[in-house]
Design an enzyme around this catalytic site. Structure first.
Site: not given
Length: 269
Positions: A173, A204, A206-209
């Site tokens: 990512k 941003t 929690g964007t990966g979750c």
């Protein structure tokens, strides 16, 4: 209706972890379930406390899900300790779990350490071999590939190195890059770029979750890995573009914010 399970930590602020996963899975059209690995005291600025659950209780949660509503997809997020990782791996192998997405959560967006250094080896040895895909951000990819990442060529080389080391597809990512939000997928045979316009949104957390959960949901629905990435990235971009601002006690209606509609089979949001 297809089903998906998230195995991750709880975020008391609701923006990441289990809470973000359940929202993303639901809005991507699957029935969402959870097994909690840890309670955290956190908000968008940092993590002030982590309380891991007992390994036996984590096993009970996973058993309760698989023996009643077997998930069509699984997302694994924050797992703070090696003994919990071992439990997850053992139970997922026992049940023959499929479409597993591992988000190798090592450090939060705010910079807080979320994985014991001694557990990193267990994570790569136990969970990566089970994964259909892992979703490291750039700092995590640098750790896993053991090399610096500065350019798109570096991202491609790192993804291939991680695949060669652990045998699972890699979505590297690019959200930590300054000028873009481009992600690179390497599945062991071919690579594909997923281009994204960088959205200037400070929220941003929690964007990966969210991305990994949306991927697991779409894999559970039967889409290919590449299509699942495309759909998940479109969903996340739509959520960021809505510019939700929770500051100063404001609620969703105060900013004209509306949650994205559930993903429809006929096209994007």
């Amino acid at each position: 209706m297809k089903t998906a399970l998230t195995i991750a930590g709880s975020d008391s602020s609701g923006g990441a972890g289990i809470q973000a996963d359940l929202k993303a899975m639901t809005l991507n059209g699957v029935f969402a379930m959870s097994a909690i690995t840890a309670l955290t005291a956190q908000n968008t600025t940092g993590v002030s406390g982590i309380l891991p659950v007992p390994p036996a209780f984590l096993a009970q949660q996973i058993d309760a899900v698989f023996t009643d509503i077997p998930p069509d997809g699984v997302k694994i997020g924050m797992v703070a300790a090696a003994d919990l990782i071992q439990v997850i791996g053992e139970r997922l192998r026992f049940y023959g779990a499929r479409h597993i997405v591992v988000d190798p959560v090592m450090v939060s967006t705010s910079g807080s350490r979320l994985l014991d250094s001694g557990a990193e080896g267990t994570l790569t040895q136990v969970l990566f071999p089970l994964a259909e895909v892992i979703t490291p951000n750039l700092p995590e990819a640098e750790v896993l590939a053991r090399r610096p990442i500065r350019t798109e060529g570096d991202m491609e080389a790192a993804a291939r190195a991680i695949y060669d080391a652990y045998g699972c597809a890699v979505l590297c990512k690019g959200g930590h890059r300054v000028s873009d939000a481009n992600d690179y997928l390497w599945d062991g045979q071919a690579g594909q770029w997923f281009r994204g316009v960088r959205i200037e949104n400070p929220n941003t957390h929690g964007t990966g979750c969210t991305l990994s959960s949306a991927m697991a949901a779409n894999l559970a629905k039967g889409f290919s890995l590449a299509e699942s990435v495309r759909r998940a990235k479109a969903y996340l971009s739509g959520a960021l573009g809505a510019m939700l601002d929770l500051g100063q006690g404001a609620g969703p209606m105060d900013h004209g914010f509306a949650l994205p509609a559930p993903w429809r089979e006929e096209g994007p949001l």
